[in-house]
Design a protein around this motif. Structure first.
Motif, short mmCIF file in Angstrom:
data_model
loop_
_atom_site.label_atom_id
_atom_site.label_comp_id
_atom_site.label_asym_id
_atom_site.label_seq_id
_atom_site.Cartn_x
_atom_site.Cartn_y
_atom_site.Cartn_z
N ARG A 3 -16.98 -52.47 -47.33
CA ARG A 3 -18.16 -53.32 -47.15
C ARG A 3 -18.21 -54.05 -45.82
O ARG A 3 -19.24 -54.08 -45.15
N ILE A 4 -17.07 -54.63 -45.42
CA ILE A 4 -17.04 -55.36 -44.15
C ILE A 4 -17.41 -54.47 -42.96
O ILE A 4 -18.22 -54.83 -42.12
N ARG A 6 -19.09 -51.74 -43.02
CA ARG A 6 -20.50 -51.33 -43.14
C ARG A 6 -21.41 -52.45 -42.66
O ARG A 6 -22.33 -52.22 -41.89
N HIS A 7 -21.10 -53.66 -43.10
CA HIS A 7 -21.94 -54.79 -42.69
C HIS A 7 -21.86 -55.01 -41.19
O HIS A 7 -22.88 -55.27 -40.54
N ASN A 8 -20.67 -54.89 -40.61
CA ASN A 8 -20.54 -55.10 -39.17
C ASN A 8 -21.33 -54.07 -38.38
O ASN A 8 -21.95 -54.40 -37.37
N ARG A 9 -21.32 -52.82 -38.87
CA ARG A 9 -22.06 -51.78 -38.15
C ARG A 9 -23.54 -52.07 -38.22
O ARG A 9 -24.29 -51.84 -37.26
N ILE A 10 -23.99 -52.54 -39.37
CA ILE A 10 -25.41 -52.85 -39.55
C ILE A 10 -25.79 -54.03 -38.64
O ILE A 10 -26.79 -53.98 -37.92
N TRP A 11 -24.99 -55.08 -38.68
CA TRP A 11 -25.31 -56.25 -37.84
C TRP A 11 -25.28 -55.89 -36.35
O TRP A 11 -26.13 -56.33 -35.59
N ASP A 12 -24.30 -55.09 -35.94
CA ASP A 12 -24.22 -54.70 -34.52
C ASP A 12 -25.44 -53.90 -34.10
O ASP A 12 -25.95 -54.05 -32.99
N GLY A 26 -34.64 -48.59 -42.97
CA GLY A 26 -34.12 -47.23 -42.98
C GLY A 26 -33.66 -46.78 -41.61
O GLY A 26 -32.66 -46.07 -41.48
N GLN A 27 -34.40 -47.20 -40.58
CA GLN A 27 -34.05 -46.83 -39.20
C GLN A 27 -32.70 -47.44 -38.83
O GLN A 27 -31.84 -46.77 -38.25
N ILE A 28 -32.50 -48.69 -39.18
CA ILE A 28 -31.23 -49.36 -38.87
C ILE A 28 -30.08 -48.64 -39.58
O ILE A 28 -29.03 -48.39 -39.01
N ALA A 29 -30.32 -48.31 -40.85
CA ALA A 29 -29.28 -47.64 -41.64
C ALA A 29 -28.87 -46.33 -40.98
O ALA A 29 -27.68 -46.05 -40.81
N VAL A 41 -28.96 -52.20 -45.95
CA VAL A 41 -29.26 -53.03 -44.78
C VAL A 41 -29.78 -54.37 -45.30
O VAL A 41 -29.40 -55.44 -44.81
N GLY A 42 -30.65 -54.30 -46.30
CA GLY A 42 -31.19 -55.53 -46.87
C GLY A 42 -30.06 -56.36 -47.46
O GLY A 42 -30.01 -57.58 -47.32
N TYR A 43 -29.14 -55.68 -48.11
CA TYR A 43 -28.02 -56.39 -48.74
C TYR A 43 -27.15 -57.06 -47.66
O TYR A 43 -26.73 -58.20 -47.79
N ALA A 44 -26.90 -56.31 -46.58
CA ALA A 44 -26.06 -56.84 -45.49
C ALA A 44 -26.71 -58.08 -44.86
O ALA A 44 -26.02 -59.06 -44.54
N LEU A 45 -28.01 -58.05 -44.70
CA LEU A 45 -28.69 -59.19 -44.09
C LEU A 45 -28.62 -60.41 -45.00
O LEU A 45 -28.57 -61.55 -44.55
N ARG A 46 -28.61 -60.15 -46.29
CA ARG A 46 -28.55 -61.25 -47.24
C ARG A 46 -27.19 -61.95 -47.15
O ARG A 46 -27.03 -63.10 -47.53
#
Length: 119
Positions: A3-4, A6-12, A26-29, A41-46
């Motif tokens: 999870r960590i 994945r979240h870091n890649r999304i935030w970056d 979807g584009q970010i993912a 992506v929505g989950y990571a932003l939350r």
DNA sequence: CTGATGACTATAG
DNA sequence: CCTATAGCCATCA
């Protein structure tokens, strides 16, 4: 991938969206290497921690619509931040055809050293 | 393990 | 444009 990571890649990935541009969940993912991971992506932003520097407001639904309910505080904040970016929000949505982020072109213009070469 | 949830998306009518 | 429906997938109770 945990999870960590994945979240870091999304935030970056979201940090790379320039001011004046927007992207869909979807584009970010996809760019982050997580196919069909729009919901993630929505989950990571939350899960964003306090004090983060992620421009979360530049992420919208594929249709260009803000994902929050019209009467929510988050909806108003996202709308305001987008306007400050110079991105028009009309009737709760952004013209994706015009403001959608195009990372390929962006990288060729701003990060040529990593994209082209040196042996 | 199972079913519910959601800052999603594509498609059909 | 709007609603319904069906995929989707990590998390959580």
């Amino acid at each position: 991938m945990d999870r960590i990571t994945r979240h870091n890649r999304i935030w970056d990935t979201i940090r790379d969206i320039p001011r004046g541009a927007v992207a869909s969940y979807g584009q970010i993912a996809e760019i982050a290497g997580i196919p069909r991971g729009a919901r993630q992506v929505g989950y990571a932003l939350r899960q964003l921690p306090d004090g983060h520097d992620v421009p979360w407001h530049r992420v919208l639904q594929a249709s260009g619509t803000i994902a929050f309910k019209r009467d929510s505080h988050a909806y108003r904040e996202q709308s305001e931040r987008l306007m400050l970016d110079g991105v028009p929000v009309v009737a709760g949505k952004v013209d994706m055809a015009r403001y959608r982020w195009q990372p390929d072109l962006d990288e060729l213009l701003w990060k040529p050293s990593s994209a082209w070469d040196e042996d």
